[in-house]
Design an enzyme around this catalytic site. Structure first.
Site, PDB file in Angstrom:
ATOM      1  N   ASP A  15       0.851  -1.181   0.000  1.00 52.45           N
ATOM      2  CA  ASP A  15       0.000   0.000   0.000  1.00 52.45           C
ATOM      3  C   ASP A  15       0.896   1.244   0.000  1.00 52.45           C
ATOM      4  O   ASP A  15       2.100   1.147   0.275  1.00 52.45           O
ATOM      5  CB  ASP A  15      -0.880  -0.044   1.252  1.00 52.45           C
ATOM      6  CG  ASP A  15      -1.707   1.203   1.440  1.00 52.45           C
ATOM      7  OD1 ASP A  15      -2.390   1.601   0.491  1.00 52.45           O
ATOM      8  OD2 ASP A  15      -1.659   1.781   2.547  1.00 52.45           O
ATOM      9  N   ASP A  17      -0.354   5.133   0.999  1.00 52.79           N
ATOM     10  CA  ASP A  17      -0.653   6.069   2.085  1.00 52.79           C
ATOM     11  C   ASP A  17      -0.689   5.349   3.430  1.00 52.79           C
ATOM     12  O   ASP A  17      -1.437   4.385   3.614  1.00 52.79           O
ATOM     13  CB  ASP A  17      -2.002   6.757   1.828  1.00 52.79           C
ATOM     14  CG  ASP A  17      -1.928   7.707   0.659  1.00 52.79           C
ATOM     15  OD1 ASP A  17      -1.102   8.622   0.688  1.00 52.79           O
ATOM     16  OD2 ASP A  17      -2.703   7.526  -0.306  1.00 52.79           O
ATOM     17  N   SER A 111      -5.085   2.831  -3.442  1.00 55.46           N
ATOM     18  CA  SER A 111      -6.387   3.380  -3.814  1.00 55.46           C
ATOM     19  C   SER A 111      -6.247   4.734  -4.506  1.00 55.46           C
ATOM     20  O   SER A 111      -7.242   5.282  -4.993  1.00 55.46           O
ATOM     21  CB  SER A 111      -7.273   3.526  -2.569  1.00 55.46           C
ATOM     22  OG  SER A 111      -7.582   2.258  -2.034  1.00 55.46           O
ATOM     23  N   LYS A 142     -10.655  -1.092  -2.225  1.00 59.92           N
ATOM     24  CA  LYS A 142     -10.474  -1.761  -0.946  1.00 59.92           C
ATOM     25  C   LYS A 142     -11.659  -1.353  -0.046  1.00 59.92           C
ATOM     26  O   LYS A 142     -12.072  -0.206  -0.096  1.00 59.92           O
ATOM     27  CB  LYS A 142      -9.158  -1.334  -0.284  1.00 59.92           C
ATOM     28  CG  LYS A 142      -7.905  -1.639  -1.091  1.00 59.92           C
ATOM     29  CD  LYS A 142      -6.688  -0.971  -0.457  1.00 59.92           C
ATOM     30  CE  LYS A 142      -5.434  -1.140  -1.301  1.00 59.92           C
ATOM     31  NZ  LYS A 142      -4.262  -0.449  -0.730  1.00 59.92           N
ATOM     32  N   ASP A 167      -1.812  -0.290   6.269  1.00 59.32           N
ATOM     33  CA  ASP A 167      -2.036   0.427   7.531  1.00 59.32           C
ATOM     34  C   ASP A 167      -3.495   0.546   7.908  1.00 59.32           C
ATOM     35  O   ASP A 167      -3.822   0.740   9.074  1.00 59.32           O
ATOM     36  CB  ASP A 167      -1.463   1.842   7.434  1.00 59.32           C
ATOM     37  CG  ASP A 167      -2.301   2.731   6.540  1.00 59.32           C
ATOM     38  OD1 ASP A 167      -2.829   3.753   7.021  1.00 59.32           O
ATOM     39  OD2 ASP A 167      -2.446   2.397   5.345  1.00 59.32           O
TER      40      ASP A 167
END
Length: 219
Positions: A15, A17, A111, A142, A167
């Site tokens: 991922d 962010d 995303s 997601k 996260d």
């Protein structure tokens, strides 16, 4: 001090962010402003916003609003987020972690769309992985597992042989739904049931196996 957890994989799916890039300052500015414009509790909005595509967050919070309106609103907000990189920095250890993956199978699964991912990684001084699954690549955000499954397919690796780094609750749920093991990064992650949680990427060491596997020392 507990011994690190050792995970063996054939590919890593990352991922962005909250995992590689700390963009919380921007996300908070943009989404708290959106919450206030729509008469919603900003704290409740922030519980949903992390890890999802913007239009999916809007659909969850304003279920009666037309999809077209969410998509148009999302386009405007993506442009705002892409232009606002104030406070965007790397998660501690991210640059060294990415450098340690050189030559090993890995992909970014985010995303964010391409302009936003490019802007944030550059602002944090990080190189984009060669293989990237972005918002444009998928039909479902997601916590749907589509992005992680596409990442595994692009790398030619079975989902069970992948380890996800995430996260957010939405991202961890997506990794689990894809049948992958999940390393949780940062304080949010531990609440959502990853296989193991670390403070940041300084607590992850990567070792290339002679048989093509990747050994992760986590913790």
């Amino acid at each position: 001090m507990p011994a690190p957890t050792v995970l063996t994989a054939r590919a890593l799916l990352l991922d962005m962010d909250g995992t590689l890039v700390n963009s919380d300052a921007v996300v908070e500015r943009i989404w708290r402003g959106w919450a206030e414009r729509h008469g919603l509790d900003p704290d409740e909005v922030m519980k949903v916003a992390h890890g999802r595509q913007g239009h999916a967050t809007m659909a969850a919070l304003l279920p009666d609003r037309p999809v077209e309106q969410n998509l148009a609103d999302n386009t405007r907000m993506l442009a705002e987020e892409t232009a606002d990189t104030d406070g965007v920095v790397e998660i501690p250890g991210a640059a060294a972690f990415l450098a340690s993956l050189h030559g090993l199978p890995h992909a970014l699964v985010t995303s964010a769309d391409v302009p936003l991912a490019t802007a944030r990684m550059a602002a944090a001084g990080l190189s984009l992985p060669e293989i990237r699954i972005t918002a444009e690549s998928v039909g479902a955000s997601k916590p749907d597992p589509e992005g992680f499954l596409k990442g595994a397919a692009e790398l030619g690796v079975a989902p069970a042989d992948c380890v996800v780094f995430e996260d957010s609750g939405a991202g961890i749920a997506a990794g689990k739904a894809a049948g992958m093991r999940v390393v949780g990064i940062g304080p949010r992650a531990g609440f959502h049931g990853p296989d193991v949680t670390v403070r940041d990427l300084t607590q992850v060491k990567v070792e290339a196996g002679a048989d093509g596997t990747i050994r992760l020392h986590v913790g």
